[in-house]
Write an enzyme that holds these catalytic residues in place. Structure first.
Site, PDB file in Angstrom:
ATOM      1  N   ASN A 180       0.232  10.485   5.500  1.00 43.44           N
ATOM      2  CA  ASN A 180      -1.025  10.171   6.169  1.00 43.44           C
ATOM      3  C   ASN A 180      -2.058  11.282   6.094  1.00 43.44           C
ATOM      4  O   ASN A 180      -3.250  11.044   6.268  1.00 43.44           O
ATOM      5  CB  ASN A 180      -0.754   9.789   7.632  1.00 43.44           C
ATOM      6  CG  ASN A 180      -0.169   8.390   7.722  1.00 43.44           C
ATOM      7  OD1 ASN A 180      -0.870   7.420   7.552  1.00 43.44           O
ATOM      8  ND2 ASN A 180       1.138   8.307   7.960  1.00 43.44           N
ATOM      9  N   THR A 216       0.873  -1.183   0.000  1.00 45.39           N
ATOM     10  CA  THR A 216       0.000   0.000   0.000  1.00 45.39           C
ATOM     11  C   THR A 216       0.908   1.230   0.000  1.00 45.39           C
ATOM     12  O   THR A 216       1.320   1.684  -1.054  1.00 45.39           O
ATOM     13  CB  THR A 216      -0.974  -0.005   1.197  1.00 45.39           C
ATOM     14  OG1 THR A 216      -0.237  -0.222   2.407  1.00 45.39           O
ATOM     15  CG2 THR A 216      -2.017  -1.098   1.042  1.00 45.39           C
ATOM     16  N   SER A 253      -6.581  10.295  -0.672  1.00 49.11           N
ATOM     17  CA  SER A 253      -6.716  11.092  -1.891  1.00 49.11           C
ATOM     18  C   SER A 253      -5.930  10.499  -3.040  1.00 49.11           C
ATOM     19  O   SER A 253      -5.169   9.576  -2.883  1.00 49.11           O
ATOM     20  CB  SER A 253      -6.235  12.506  -1.616  1.00 49.11           C
ATOM     21  OG  SER A 253      -4.878  12.521  -1.242  1.00 49.11           O
ATOM     22  N   LYS A 275       4.338  -6.966   4.101  1.00 51.57           N
ATOM     23  CA  LYS A 275       4.056  -5.580   3.736  1.00 51.57           C
ATOM     24  C   LYS A 275       3.742  -4.821   5.005  1.00 51.57           C
ATOM     25  O   LYS A 275       3.267  -5.382   5.998  1.00 51.57           O
ATOM     26  CB  LYS A 275       2.908  -5.478   2.730  1.00 51.57           C
ATOM     27  CG  LYS A 275       1.528  -5.872   3.221  1.00 51.57           C
ATOM     28  CD  LYS A 275       0.761  -4.814   3.970  1.00 51.57           C
ATOM     29  CE  LYS A 275       0.675  -3.512   3.204  1.00 51.57           C
ATOM     30  NZ  LYS A 275       0.009  -2.470   4.079  1.00 51.57           N
ATOM     31  N   THR A 301      -0.715  -1.561   9.214  1.00 50.20           N
ATOM     32  CA  THR A 301      -1.371  -2.616   8.510  1.00 50.20           C
ATOM     33  C   THR A 301      -0.201  -3.432   7.983  1.00 50.20           C
ATOM     34  O   THR A 301       0.411  -3.035   7.051  1.00 50.20           O
ATOM     35  CB  THR A 301      -2.140  -2.040   7.364  1.00 50.20           C
ATOM     36  OG1 THR A 301      -2.202  -0.666   7.524  1.00 50.20           O
ATOM     37  CG2 THR A 301      -3.491  -2.586   7.245  1.00 50.20           C
ATOM     38  N   GLU A 340       6.663   4.940   7.363  1.00 48.16           N
ATOM     39  CA  GLU A 340       6.274   6.102   6.556  1.00 48.16           C
ATOM     40  C   GLU A 340       7.098   7.332   6.918  1.00 48.16           C
ATOM     41  O   GLU A 340       7.103   7.784   8.056  1.00 48.16           O
ATOM     42  CB  GLU A 340       4.772   6.367   6.734  1.00 48.16           C
ATOM     43  CG  GLU A 340       3.939   5.286   6.065  1.00 48.16           C
ATOM     44  CD  GLU A 340       2.475   5.296   6.444  1.00 48.16           C
ATOM     45  OE1 GLU A 340       1.683   4.703   5.695  1.00 48.16           O
ATOM     46  OE2 GLU A 340       2.117   5.891   7.482  1.00 48.16           O
TER      47      GLU A 340
END
Length: 411
Positions: free
Chosen positions: A406, A159, A411, A185, A196, A283
């Site tokens: 995040n 993702t 979007s 992942k 996740t 991230e």
């Protein structure tokens, strides 16, 4: 995310994952959320494959987690179906119906019971999964399954990941050579208790489901459950371990059998490597942190202290700014809720002890610590000075990149 994210500076290359007897993987673009990329993965396992799993402890788990928990009772697996882009979480009866439909779809293709199909989803929470897109894509995907589809599968489950993650180990059971390899992942919403974060591991070893489960449960406590990116435990996490039995090793009935010593060590090592690859892809991450705690009243207490440090935004931002602000480590120890004494507490960074027994080391020179902070791998040591408990945790720094990703996730 509309635009591709830059690859993490902490990324590692994807390893060579050779064909494994009894396992076939494939990936395709089903258009579940993303355009122009694969987002649906399927695996088929040889009849007789045993399975073990560990799952999120979130009180709001996704429908696929509920499905897999129920399916795990059978102890056997013939297929795995994973989609990216939609988590199938908080979708009520629609989520349940999606799992029923897609498990049945895969069962028809592999000619097995639906309860032998395992499902996983990752992505946006609260949107109904367009499961018919999966139903429509599965027949074509099944026709393309191959024994060398591991990297394609690793990419298909991504993702906000910026690189595919895989690991492999070769070991022996009672003189028989066996292999373990897996993919994972995860990038954000990563916290202990499965976070996740998805991981799928296969071995050609012959091991009954109860033994496999014991090994996996123990191994995840020392790996995935010692990592955090942002302290947020996902609704979708799972690690599944499949054993095809094709290696033909002697029968094993007890997880504590000495014949499993090398296999257990190899599995634990592989689980930790996959977990740390997820942290490396945190991230916005630019640095990785390893926190070691000693001198705690118990190992469990030491781990909780380590996780308190790893989850502290103030510690993580200091690391991002290359600021050796060790006072923030002291703060995190104090807020952990675990037994601690300021007068016995010691703190070190990069192998240099800054404070000993509640006070700054005499003649402390910050120069080597400042140099260490400029690297990508940051080491923090804490000695509580109370007893013999030890624990550790891994995390990454917290940068503005985390907000950028995040703040625009949907979007």
């Amino acid at each position: 995310m509309a635009d591709a994210l830059p690859t993490s500076p902490l990324a590692r290359p994807f390893p060579e994952l050779k064909p494994m007897a009894g396992v076939r993987f494939g990936a395709t673009a089903a258009g579940i959320r993303y355009a122009g990329r694969t987002d649906l993965v399927m695996a088929e396992f040889t009849p007789g494959t045993t399975v073990a799993g560990v799952f999120t402890r979130s009180k709001c788990p996704g429908a696929p987690v509920d499905w897999c928990r129920a399916a795990l009772a059978g102890g056997v697996a013939r297929a795995l179906v994973v989609n990216a882009g939609n988590a199938n979480v908080f979708t009520g009866r629609a989520g349940y119906e999606a799992t029923q439909a897609n498990a049945a779809d895969a069962a028809r293709l592999t000619q097995c019971a639906a309860s032998e199909v395992f499902l996983a989803s990752t992505g946006v929470i609260g949107e109904v999964l367009p499961y018919r897109k999966i139903s429509d894509a599965l027949p074509g995907l099944y026709a393309t399954l191959s024994d060398d589809g591991w990297e394609g599968a690793a990419r298909g489950i991504m993702t906000t990941d910026t690189f595919p993650k895989g690991a492999v180990r070769e070991t022996t059971i009672a003189g028989t050579t066996v292999r373990i390899q897996g993919i994972a992942k995860g990038s954000g919403m990563i916290a202990p208790d499965m976070a996740t974060m998805l991981a799928f591991i296969a071995t050609d070893a012959a091991l009954p489901a109860p033994v496999l489960q014991a090994l996996l449960s123990r191994g995840t406590e020392k790996s995935f459950n010692c990592t955090t990116v942002d302290s947020d435990t996902s609704t979708s996490d799972m690690v599944l371990l499949f054993a095809t039995g094709r290696a033909g090793n002697p029968a094993i009935t007890d997880a504590h059998d000495p014949a499993l010593a090398d296999f257990t060590q190899a599995l634990d090592s592989l689980l930790l490597e996959l977990a740390l690859l997820v942290v490396r892809d945190g991230e916005g991450a630019t640095k990785m942190m390893h926190i070691r705690v000693t001198g705690a009243t118990s190992d469990e207490s030491a781990k909780r202290v380590a996780m308190a440090i790893a989850n502290s935004p103030l510690v993580k931002t200091a690391i991002a700014g290359e600021d050796a602000n060790w006072g923030r480590v002291v703060m995190a120890v104090g807020k952990s809720g675990e037994p601690a004494n300021r007068d016995t507490l010691s703190v070190g960074i990069g192998g240099t002890w800054i404070a000993r027994n509640g006070t700054v080391v005499a003649g402390y020179d910050e120069t080597p610590v400042v140099a260490h902070m400029k690297g990508q791998e940051i080491e923090i040591d804490v000695d509580l000075g109370l007893a013999n408990g030890i624990g550790q945790a891994w995390t990454c720094d917290l940068t503005h990149g985390y907000i950028d990703i995040n703040g625009s996730y949907r979007s």
